[in-house]
Design an enzyme around this catalytic site. Structure first.
Site, PDB file in Angstrom:
ATOM      1  N   ARG A 100      57.100  28.921  44.833  1.00 39.67           N
ATOM      2  CA  ARG A 100      56.424  28.062  43.884  1.00 39.67           C
ATOM      3  C   ARG A 100      57.504  27.298  43.106  1.00 39.67           C
ATOM      4  O   ARG A 100      57.155  26.079  42.629  1.00 39.67           O
ATOM      5  CB  ARG A 100      55.383  28.860  43.208  1.00 39.67           C
ATOM      6  CG  ARG A 100      54.246  28.837  43.920  1.00 39.67           C
ATOM      7  CD  ARG A 100      52.987  29.567  43.341  1.00 39.67           C
ATOM      8  NE  ARG A 100      51.717  29.625  44.115  1.00 39.67           N
ATOM      9  CZ  ARG A 100      50.557  30.461  43.779  1.00 39.67           C
ATOM     10  NH1 ARG A 100      50.529  31.126  42.855  1.00 39.67           N
ATOM     11  NH2 ARG A 100      49.584  30.194  44.540  1.00 39.67           N
ATOM     12  N   LYS A 127      35.914  38.708  52.290  1.00 37.92           N
ATOM     13  CA  LYS A 127      34.472  38.466  51.636  1.00 37.92           C
ATOM     14  C   LYS A 127      34.335  37.144  52.640  1.00 37.92           C
ATOM     15  O   LYS A 127      34.979  36.156  52.501  1.00 37.92           O
ATOM     16  CB  LYS A 127      34.712  38.069  50.403  1.00 37.92           C
ATOM     17  CG  LYS A 127      34.867  39.466  49.419  1.00 37.92           C
ATOM     18  CD  LYS A 127      34.490  38.968  48.010  1.00 37.92           C
ATOM     19  CE  LYS A 127      34.468  40.254  47.139  1.00 37.92           C
ATOM     20  NZ  LYS A 127      34.130  40.022  45.706  1.00 37.92           N
ATOM     21  N   GLY A 141      47.243  31.802  49.655  1.00 41.68           N
ATOM     22  CA  GLY A 141      46.834  33.173  49.549  1.00 41.68           C
ATOM     23  C   GLY A 141      47.690  33.945  50.176  1.00 41.68           C
ATOM     24  O   GLY A 141      48.871  33.908  50.583  1.00 41.68           O
ATOM     25  N   GLY A 191      42.893  28.388  46.941  1.00 45.29           N
ATOM     26  CA  GLY A 191      41.458  27.999  46.377  1.00 45.29           C
ATOM     27  C   GLY A 191      41.477  26.370  46.252  1.00 45.29           C
ATOM     28  O   GLY A 191      40.424  26.134  46.814  1.00 45.29           O
TER      29      GLY A 191
END
Length: 393
Positions: free
Chosen positions: A35, A195, A348, A371
């Site tokens: 990053r 999930k 992610g 996200g």
């Protein structure tokens, strides 16, 4: 939306919101500087144009000052990467920070302390936003991964700075993710993870765009169990059965090929780290749980990926952190890398998966924002992008 190439930044103090939320080890050392490197083109461009830089980022989710979440290791790494000193501010705002800002010369770099040390950051507090903007001539957002959050250093500050623009990383993220919204067909989406709830909105959006959706990870067992298949001890979200069945119905109505694994790597427990067997018939043994896609699924998925012109992937297809359960995810990563397509990894754990497979350099675009990339695909307005088009009141 303006980009930094549109600006004259010579002798200007430029506030750059970056995403330096890097992983640290137990000694507080940076494990992966991806990053930091991702924003180097923006930082270097502004320095070459004679700007004075104030950089801001969060790291982790501290609610108050915490030495273990300090950006000091980032300042050291950035100094090494740039080949010049990066000053480290002792705080986010305050008299000493103002003094350091005022003392900057052309080509100087000041990194503020972790913005989340200040409780006003996540509240988008106007007083903090105004203090961040003090002495700033230009605001640049290069933190796509934080742009789905209406925080003070992402959105609030922009309301107090008349000139604002997107950095190179932001531009690259938006340009590539638009290719997943308006794709060249065939368009294949690969979705994994644990999930179902986290992926429902993006699945709904992809049903309008994708030709094929390939499902893996623990999420697959909710879809299978909802249809009455026995999945043993596999992780299942029973409260999502109705939603899962509705998604399957919509996929059929819209002609989307919605694929679930046809065989499964099973284990008695994740902690054991060992494979018990591979099964391709239901019900799965009651004492075992699925932890990876099996070889038949890998082959079928890889064939579909090989025919694609656009591929979007978010979420591992098994418990890839454990070597014995990583084979399926690794093979899919290799299939994506080999595809003659625009290939986009949606942040992610998928980033870690392609890195582990050694194919990161063969992917068209690896998004820094998990996200944020999902919300962008869902068609949501990201506050950190929208604010760049608004004028100061």
């Amino acid at each position: 939306m303006k980009f930094i190439e549109d600006l004259d930044v010579r002798h200007k103090t430029v506030f750059v919101r970056v995403d330096f939320n890097v992983p640290l080890d137990e000694r507080g050392e940076i494990r992966d500087d991806t990053r930091i490197r991702a924003s180097l083109p923006t930082i270097q461009y502004l320095l070459n144009k004679g700007a004075k830089l104030v950089l801001a980022s969060h790291l982790g989710r501290p609610k108050k000052p915490d030495p273990s979440a300090s950006l000091r290791p980032v300042a050291a790494r950035l100094s090494a990467l740039l080949g010049r000193e990066v000053q480290m501010a002792p705080d986010v705002v305050g008299p000493e920070v103002d003094r350091l800002k005022a003392g900057l010369k052309d080509g100087d770099v000041l990194l503020l302390e972790n913005v989340r040390f200040n409780p006003g950051e996540i509240k988008n507090d106007p007083d903090l936003s105004k203090a961040l903007a003090k002495g700033i001539d230009v605001f640049v957002n290069d933190a796509f991964g934080s742009s789905h959050r209406a925080h003070a250093s992402v959105v609030g500050i922009a309301g107090f700075v008349p000139v604002k623009a997107a950095g190179f990383l932001m531009k690259k993220e938006v340009d590539f993710l638009k290719k997943a919204i308006d794709p060249v067909k065939p368009y294949v989406a690969i979705l994994g993870g644990a999930k179902t709830e986290d992926k429902i909105p993006v699945i709904e959006a992809l049903l309008e765009k994708a030709d094929t959706i390939l499902i893996g990870g623990a999420m697959a067992y909710t879809f299978l169990a909802a249809q009455g298949y026995g999945v043993g001890k596999s992780l299942v979200e029973t409260d999502k059965f109705e939603i899962a069945l509705n998604i399957l119905k919509k996929a059929k109505e819209r002609g989307v090929d919605f694929r679930l694994p046809s065989d499964h790597v099973l284990t008695a427990s994740i902690e054991s780290g060992t494979v018990a067997r591979v099964a391709d018939a239901y019900p799965l043994p009651a004492e075992l749980m699925g932890v990876d896609i099996g070889p038949r699924t890998v082959a079928a998925y890889a064939e579909i990926i090989g025919r694609a012109k656009t591929v979007f992937w978010n979420g591992p297809l098994g418990v890839f952190e454990t070597p014995a359960f990583a084979k399926g995810t690794m093979q899919i990563a290799q299939a994506v890398a080999a595809a003659k397509a625009v290939t986009i990894i949606g942040g992610g754990d998928s980033i870690a998966a392609v890195a582990k497979a050694g194919v990161s350099d063969k992917i068209s675009h690896i998004s820094t924002g998990g996200g944020a990339s999902l919300e962008f695909l869902e068609g949501k307005e990201l506050p950190g992008i929208a604010i760049l088009d608004r004028k100061v009141a």
